[in-house]
Write a protein that holds these residues in place. Structure first.
Motif, PDB file in Angstrom:
ATOM      1  N   LEU A 106      12.738  -0.813  -1.601  1.00  0.00           N
ATOM      2  CA  LEU A 106      12.576  -0.607  -0.163  1.00  0.00           C
ATOM      3  C   LEU A 106      11.369   0.295   0.099  1.00  0.00           C
ATOM      4  CD1 LEU A 106      13.681  -0.609   2.821  1.00  0.00           C
ATOM      5  CD2 LEU A 106      15.073   1.334   2.157  1.00  0.00           C
ATOM      6  N   GLY A 107      10.465  -0.187   0.904  1.00  0.00           N
ATOM      7  CA  GLY A 107       9.330   0.624   1.322  1.00  0.00           C
ATOM      8  C   GLY A 107       9.386   0.820   2.834  1.00  0.00           C
ATOM      9  N   VAL A 108       9.255   2.073   3.284  1.00  0.00           N
ATOM     10  CA  VAL A 108       9.205   2.346   4.730  1.00  0.00           C
ATOM     11  C   VAL A 108       8.016   3.251   5.011  1.00  0.00           C
ATOM     12  CG1 VAL A 108      10.435   3.240   6.757  1.00  0.00           C
ATOM     13  CG2 VAL A 108      11.748   2.220   4.882  1.00  0.00           C
ATOM     14  N   ASN A 109       7.172   2.837   5.941  1.00  0.00           N
ATOM     15  CA  ASN A 109       6.049   3.689   6.373  1.00  0.00           C
ATOM     16  C   ASN A 109       6.627   4.743   7.304  1.00  0.00           C
ATOM     17  OD1 ASN A 109       4.377   1.847   5.045  1.00  0.00           O
ATOM     18  ND2 ASN A 109       4.097   0.628   6.893  1.00  0.00           N
ATOM     19  N   VAL A 110       6.870   5.924   6.755  1.00  0.00           N
ATOM     20  CA  VAL A 110       7.549   6.964   7.539  1.00  0.00           C
ATOM     21  C   VAL A 110       6.519   7.861   8.231  1.00  0.00           C
ATOM     22  CG1 VAL A 110       9.168   8.900   7.466  1.00  0.00           C
ATOM     23  CG2 VAL A 110       9.533   6.933   5.976  1.00  0.00           C
ATOM     24  N   ASN A 111       5.691   8.546   7.445  1.00  0.00           N
ATOM     25  CA  ASN A 111       4.813   9.564   8.043  1.00  0.00           C
ATOM     26  C   ASN A 111       3.324   9.235   7.984  1.00  0.00           C
ATOM     27  OD1 ASN A 111       6.744  11.496   8.970  1.00  0.00           O
ATOM     28  ND2 ASN A 111       7.175  12.003   6.840  1.00  0.00           N
ATOM     29  N   HIS A 131       0.852  -1.186   0.000  1.00  0.00           N
ATOM     30  CA  HIS A 131       0.000   0.000   0.000  1.00  0.00           C
ATOM     31  C   HIS A 131       0.896   1.247   0.000  1.00  0.00           C
ATOM     32  CE1 HIS A 131      -3.610   2.221   0.507  1.00  0.00           C
ATOM     33  NE2 HIS A 131      -3.286   2.684   1.693  1.00  0.00           N
ATOM     34  N   SER A 132       0.730   2.115  -1.006  1.00  0.00           N
ATOM     35  CA  SER A 132       1.717   3.187  -1.239  1.00  0.00           C
ATOM     36  C   SER A 132       1.067   4.546  -1.473  1.00  0.00           C
ATOM     37  CB  SER A 132       2.570   2.828  -2.466  1.00  0.00           C
ATOM     38  OG  SER A 132       3.048   1.514  -2.397  1.00  0.00           O
ATOM     39  N   PRO A 133       0.274   5.044  -0.516  1.00  0.00           N
ATOM     40  CA  PRO A 133      -0.379   6.349  -0.717  1.00  0.00           C
ATOM     41  C   PRO A 133       0.613   7.505  -0.598  1.00  0.00           C
ATOM     42  CG  PRO A 133      -0.755   5.565   1.518  1.00  0.00           C
ATOM     43  CD  PRO A 133       0.032   4.484   0.824  1.00  0.00           C
ATOM     44  N   GLY A 162       6.289  -4.708  17.134  1.00  0.00           N
ATOM     45  CA  GLY A 162       5.639  -5.939  16.684  1.00  0.00           C
ATOM     46  C   GLY A 162       4.877  -5.803  15.375  1.00  0.00           C
ATOM     47  N   LYS A 163       4.935  -4.621  14.740  1.00  0.00           N
ATOM     48  CA  LYS A 163       4.206  -4.421  13.484  1.00  0.00           C
ATOM     49  C   LYS A 163       5.183  -4.073  12.368  1.00  0.00           C
ATOM     50  CE  LYS A 163       0.103  -2.805  15.830  1.00  0.00           C
ATOM     51  NZ  LYS A 163      -0.728  -1.634  16.100  1.00  0.00           N
ATOM     52  N   LYS A 164       4.677  -4.194  11.152  1.00  0.00           N
ATOM     53  CA  LYS A 164       5.575  -3.987  10.015  1.00  0.00           C
ATOM     54  C   LYS A 164       5.690  -2.499   9.662  1.00  0.00           C
ATOM     55  CE  LYS A 164       6.456  -5.952   5.542  1.00  0.00           C
ATOM     56  NZ  LYS A 164       6.663  -7.218   4.886  1.00  0.00           N
ATOM     57  N   LYS A 183      -1.554  -4.564  11.362  1.00  0.00           N
ATOM     58  CA  LYS A 183      -0.246  -5.203  11.153  1.00  0.00           C
ATOM     59  C   LYS A 183       0.807  -4.207  10.721  1.00  0.00           C
ATOM     60  CE  LYS A 183      -2.401  -9.409   9.404  1.00  0.00           C
ATOM     61  NZ  LYS A 183      -2.802  -9.902   8.094  1.00  0.00           N
ATOM     62  N   ALA A 184       0.353  -3.026  10.231  1.00  0.00           N
ATOM     63  CA  ALA A 184       1.313  -2.039   9.730  1.00  0.00           C
ATOM     64  C   ALA A 184       1.424  -0.883  10.717  1.00  0.00           C
ATOM     65  CB  ALA A 184       0.860  -1.515   8.371  1.00  0.00           C
ATOM     66  N   VAL A 185       2.612  -0.295  10.770  1.00  0.00           N
ATOM     67  CA  VAL A 185       2.835   0.844  11.647  1.00  0.00           C
ATOM     68  C   VAL A 185       3.752   1.816  10.917  1.00  0.00           C
ATOM     69  CG1 VAL A 185       4.924  -0.058  12.791  1.00  0.00           C
ATOM     70  CG2 VAL A 185       3.375   1.413  14.067  1.00  0.00           C
ATOM     71  N   SER A 186       3.693   3.081  11.295  1.00  0.00           N
ATOM     72  CA  SER A 186       4.656   4.019  10.711  1.00  0.00           C
ATOM     73  C   SER A 186       5.571   4.542  11.809  1.00  0.00           C
ATOM     74  CB  SER A 186       3.938   5.181  10.023  1.00  0.00           C
ATOM     75  OG  SER A 186       3.433   6.077  10.988  1.00  0.00           O
TER      76      SER A 186
END
Ligand code: BTN
Length: 278
Positions: free
Chosen positions: A158-163, A77-79, A134-136, A176-179
């Motif tokens: 590489l994908g990183v949930n930053v903001n 998911h890449s918004p 514990g989340k991605k 399951k996902a976290v930023s």
């Protein structure tokens, strides 16, 4: 209507490629950086660039992806919410068997950089997940063009949930996902982060071929893995199994002591701590 006009309004300002390039110059990192306000997938864009004759090394960055890809055929998911979507492209001419090692090495170095940059206790879940609370928080999708013997081109996505706030995200990511920003409580400077990450990956690529790399990789693993020991459940294309984590080998394979006592090296799969539940 042009593709640019159809694009949803960004929730965050787009990353600024000129600012990222300026930070890179300050650190002496000679990385060619291609930037797209939106693309289908930076890995796919990297493939197209290679097909059109662009010579590695280069990096592809996007503010949003319409078809971001994850491992095992999953969607990423890449918004346009201030996250990092990047592909780093190299031409290593190394044996095909080292792709797993280079991916784990990059995940460890990326995690180490993010810990320093954010002060957050990120960890690596084998083979290449970046995990926080514990989340991605991020992951790597490595794709390669190979011949019979060698890796020709290597694309490290590489994908990183930053903001992102990771709210209202698709059901498969729910819970399951976290930023990084959600845990920190503040947003991070994505331009600095993107430049620091590019510098890190560029250095890590050179370091991969140095003699001391296996020892350094084990040292990073010991510090950053989310499980040092304990029971692990591994799902492979051949099925699921359980074993006791015993570290990694020089190729980045996961060493598991199986119930019969034998230690086996696994090169791919999805590993999780075994909580006894299915
Ligand atoms: C994973 O499943 O953990 C890997 C996720 C990798 C996502 C990144 S975002 C940038 C690059 N482009 C893609 O389409 N995927 C990778």
């Amino acid at each position: 209507m042009t593709a640019e006009k159809q694009r949803p309004r960004p929730v965050e300002p787009d990353p600024d490629p000129d600012a990222i390039r300026a930070f890179l110059r300050q650190t002496g990192t000679d990385a060619e950086l291609l930037f797209f306000p939106e693309t289908d997938s930076t890995n796919s864009e990297a493939e197209r660039q290679l097909a059109w004759g662009r010579s590695p090394p280069f990096a592809v960055l996007a503010a949003a992806q319409t078809r971001g890809r994850g491992r095992l055929g999953r969607r990423w998911h890449s918004p346009p919410e201030g996250n990092l979507y990047a592909s780093f492209v190299f031409r290593p001419r190394m044996p095909r068997g080292r792709i797993q090692a280079v991916t784990l090495w990059m995940a460890l170095r990326a995690c180490d950089f993010l810990r320093g940059f954010t002060g957050l206790p990120l960890g690596v879940k084998w083979p290449n997940d970046l995990v926080l609370e514990g989340k991605k928080a991020g992951g790597i999708l490595t794709e390669a063009r190979v011949d019979m013997d060698r890796t020709l081109d290597l694309i490290l996505g590489l994908g990183v949930n930053v903001n992102s706030r990771c709210q209202g995200w698709p059901a498969e990511t729910d819970g399951k996902a976290v930023s990084l920003a959600a845990v920190q409580g503040n947003r991070f400077d994505l331009n600095r982060l993107a430049a620091g990450m590019t510098q890190t990956i560029w250095r890590a690529y050179d370091d991969f071929f140095l003699d001391g790399r296996p020892a350094k990789m084990r040292e990073l693993w010991e510090r950053l893995t989310i499980w040092r020991e304990g029971e692990v459940r591994l799902r492979t294309t051949q099925g699921a199994l359980k074993g006791k984590a015993e570290g990694i080998d020089d190729n980045g394979a996961l060493l598991l002591r199986l119930p019969g006592g034998r230690v086996e090296a696994f090169h791919s799969g999805e590993a999780d701590p075994d909580t006894g539940t299915k």
